[in-house]
Structure formats: structure tokens, C-alpha cells
Design a protein around this motif. Structure first.
Motif, PDB file in Angstrom:
ATOM      1  N   ALA A 169      11.040  -4.620   5.352  1.00  0.00           N
ATOM      2  CA  ALA A 169      10.559  -4.466   3.976  1.00  0.00           C
ATOM      3  C   ALA A 169       9.590  -5.563   3.585  1.00  0.00           C
ATOM      4  CB  ALA A 169      11.753  -4.443   3.014  1.00  0.00           C
TER       5      ALA A 169
ATOM      6  N   ARG B 269       9.360   3.630   1.653  1.00  0.00           N
ATOM      7  CA  ARG B 269       8.416   2.879   0.827  1.00  0.00           C
ATOM      8  C   ARG B 269       7.108   2.787   1.601  1.00  0.00           C
ATOM      9  NH1 ARG B 269      10.837  -0.637  -3.260  1.00  0.00           N
ATOM     10  NH2 ARG B 269       9.007  -1.951  -3.036  1.00  0.00           N
TER      11      ARG B 269
ATOM     12  N   SER C 111      17.623   1.122  -1.192  1.00  0.00           N
ATOM     13  CA  SER C 111      16.449   0.251  -1.268  1.00  0.00           C
ATOM     14  C   SER C 111      16.657  -0.949  -2.189  1.00  0.00           C
ATOM     15  CB  SER C 111      15.237   1.061  -1.753  1.00  0.00           C
ATOM     16  OG  SER C 111      14.950   2.117  -0.859  1.00  0.00           O
TER      17      SER C 111
END
Length: 340
Positions: free
Chosen positions: A9, A35, A71
Motif C-alpha cells: 500500500a 486501490r 483497507s
């Protein structure tokens, strides 16, 4: 396979000029979320995707909330969705799951200020337009890059047969989704005739995707067995693909070879109809049988167009191997719509 998917991430940390969003790829069985970040120079990166079973969630919003939880609770306020079905109506329904999506309410329900919805195979075509050279392997024809100008046909056998094309002009491109998988199947030889005769006993009209798709391997297999006078087990398509690929069932292997012939014929037909300067085969099925495609009569069938055989031989045919073309293509479609 490709460097387009981020490894963690942290790679999606906001930076000046970067647009963050959620990319979603919804099919009948699975929904994939990731994402995504679109840099100021247009480069697209994806975080590692999360795959959810649609049967585990009553609504799309429920699946979205699970992804939000996984997330860390916060998501970007933009979404790009690749959807297995037509996206132009006020209500989107799915064949193999109970979800209903109303495009006009997506923003309010998900808390998104911007959204893009595209047909799943249009998303694949967007992925083809934006993917790098390392995301393709060569199948047949001249081993040349995809053309920077002109039409590229995109064909993907899976649960059905996806067909789209993209047109590149003056450094830009336009994607056109189609229902090309539903054109009439055109038999070439006696075995094709036998496959068509078998299918006609169940279907008034036989489309190409009845022969060129994952489930179609069952009818191909059963037809070959009937020709050889063999009593066959009633195998599901997954079993035939597996035993054919492993070489444990010679008839299943022959069925996969025959599938490759029909795929070559269909790919050539779409290239002729769309005036393509190149063809890209997409989908996980094509990737899994790529070695068989190369060793089969795919190339000969692709070129077997009578007076246009020389023209067909000059068309490069490639296989896209990007691991998440639906997610990547959805993000590319978002960039095309919102970040010109």
C-alpha cells in the motif's frame, strides 16, 4: 509477469498530481477490488487486489464495505468499475449473482465524487491500449509491437466470448465494446459441421461463443467422442480442460486442439470485420493454453481467409498477460474520462 501491480500500500502514497481511486472488476462469481493511483504523467499503478465471492454478499454495497474494512476504513472518493454486462441502463443486473447496481446512486451510496462504469471487455480493451510491451506475448504473424495508429481487435474466450476493438489516432485512442461473441458460428470442416449439428439440437441459432468459450469444450469433447464411437462420461468443462492440459485424456487434449482451431478462425473473422492491424487475445483461459495455441493450427486457421490469406499473415496476434486487465482497464477508462 508485469511491474504494473504495486507490492504494498505504501506505493500508493498520495503525491502532487496523483489521483487515487478504487478499481473494481465485477463478474458473476467474483468481485475484485484494488486501490489504484494515476500519476500526473498518466502512469497507472494498482495495489494488490482483494477478491471476494459474490455469493458471500447480498449486495455490492456489502462487498464494498468489506473491502473498506480490509483497507483500514478509508477509501478514495473516486471509483472505476468494470462490469460483466451492459452498463448503459438505469439498472444493472447480473446473470450469476443477485446484485443490482443503479449507476445514478453509486456516488451517494459509496461516498464517491467521481465514477466511471465500463463493460468488462471494454475495460480489457482499455488495458490493451495502456499496457506496456512486457504485458504481451507473441502468438503469430509478424513479431512487431502493436500499431500506434489504426484498429486493434481484442478477443477473450471465457465464460462467454468477449469482443471489442480500439482505434488509435494521433496519439489518442477510442474503445468500442461489442456483442461480437453472438455472431453466427461458421463451420470450416466436417468436424465443425458435426459440432454445429450437435449444438443445433439444443439451440435454434448457434453463435460463435457456443464453440469458442470455456463451457464450449464440453460440446467439442462430446462431438469428438461421438465421431470415434466412444461412450464418454458426462464431464464438466473444468474437468475436460484439466485432463486435456495434463495429457491424461487424449480425447480431451484433442478437444483443446480443436478449440484452438475455432479460436483462430474467429479471431481472423473479427480482424477482417474490424479492419484490424493487430489482434490481442485476452483472458485467463487464453493464457493457460498459450503453449497449446502455439503448437496448434491456430495460426493456419487465422490466415485461412481465401483471397485475403496474405493480408492475414501480415497481422500480428498477441496475448495480453497483465495479471489484472479488468482492474487496470477500469482505472485506464477512468483516466480517459476524467483526466484528459
Amino acid at each position: 509477469m508485469t511491474g504494473a501491480i504495486a507490492q504494498d500500500a505504501a506505493s500508493l502514497t498520495s503525491a502532487a498530481g496523483t489521483t487515487e481511486l478504487v478499481a473494481v472488476d465485477i463478474g458473476g462469481t467474483h468481485a475484485r477490488f484494488a486501490r489504484a493511483a494515476i500519476a500526473a504523467d498518466g502512469a497507472i499503478r494498482l495495489d494488490e487486489p482483494v477478491t471476494l465471492h459474490t455469493r458471500d454478499h447480498v449486495t455490492f454495497e456489502s462487498a464494498w464495505e468489506e473491502f473498506r474494512t480490509r483497507s483500514g476504513g478509508a477509501l478514495p472518493d473516486a471509483v472505476a468499475m468494470s462490469i460483466a454486462g451492459p452498463v448503459g441502463g438505469a439498472v444493472i443486473r447480473f446473470t450469476n449473482n443477485p446484485w443490482i447496481i443503479r449507476p445514478d446512486t453509486i456516488g451517494a451510496r459509496l461516498g464517491c465524487a467521481r465514477q466511471t462504469l465500463v463493460n468488462d471487455f471494454a475495460a480489457v480493451a482499455h488495458a490493451v491500449a495502456r499496457a506496456g510491451p512486457d504485458d504481451f506475448v507473441h502468438l503469430t504473424g509478424p513479431d512487431a509491437p502493436l500499431p500506434e495508429c489504426g484498429t486493434i481487435s481484442v478477443i477473450g474466450p471465457g465464460t462467454g466470448l468477449g469482443v471489442a476493438h480500439l482505434l488509435r489516432v494521433d496519439g489518442r485512442y477510442h474503445v468500442q465494446a461489442t456483442e461480437g461473441g453472438h455472431i453466427d458460428f461458421a463451420p470450416i470442416d466436417a468436424i465443425d459441421d458435426a459440432i454445429l449439428a450437435r449444438l443445433r439440437r439444443r439451440h435454434t441459432r448457434v453463435s460463435v461463443e457456443r464453440v469458442v468459450s470455456g463451457p464450449a469444450i464440453v460440446d467439442i469433447y462430446q462431438t469428438l467422442g461421438a465421431i470415434e464411437g466412444k461412450a464418454l462420461q458426462d464431464l464438466a468443462d473444468i474437468g475436460i480442460w484439466q485432463s486435456g492440459a495434463e495429457g491424461t485424456d487424449p480425447l480431451a487434449s484433442a478437444a483443446i486442439d480443436r478449440f484452438c482451431l475455432s479460436l483462430g478462425s474467429a479471431a481472423g473473422d473479427y480482424a477482417l470485420a474490424q479492419g484490424a492491424g493487430a489482434v490481442v487475445i485476452a483472458g485467463g483461459l487464453g493464457y493457460r493454453i498459450r503453449e497449446t495455441i502455439l503448437a496448434s493450427g491456430f495460426a493456419e486457421r487465422f490466415c485461412a481467409k481465401g483471397r485475403f490469406a496474405a493480408l492475414m499473415a501480415a497481422i500480428p496476434v498477441k496475448l495480453i498477460i497483465h495479471p489484472q486487465p479488468g482492474l487496470f482497464g477500469a482505472a485506464a477508462a477512468f483516466a480517459r474520462e476524467h483526466l484528459p
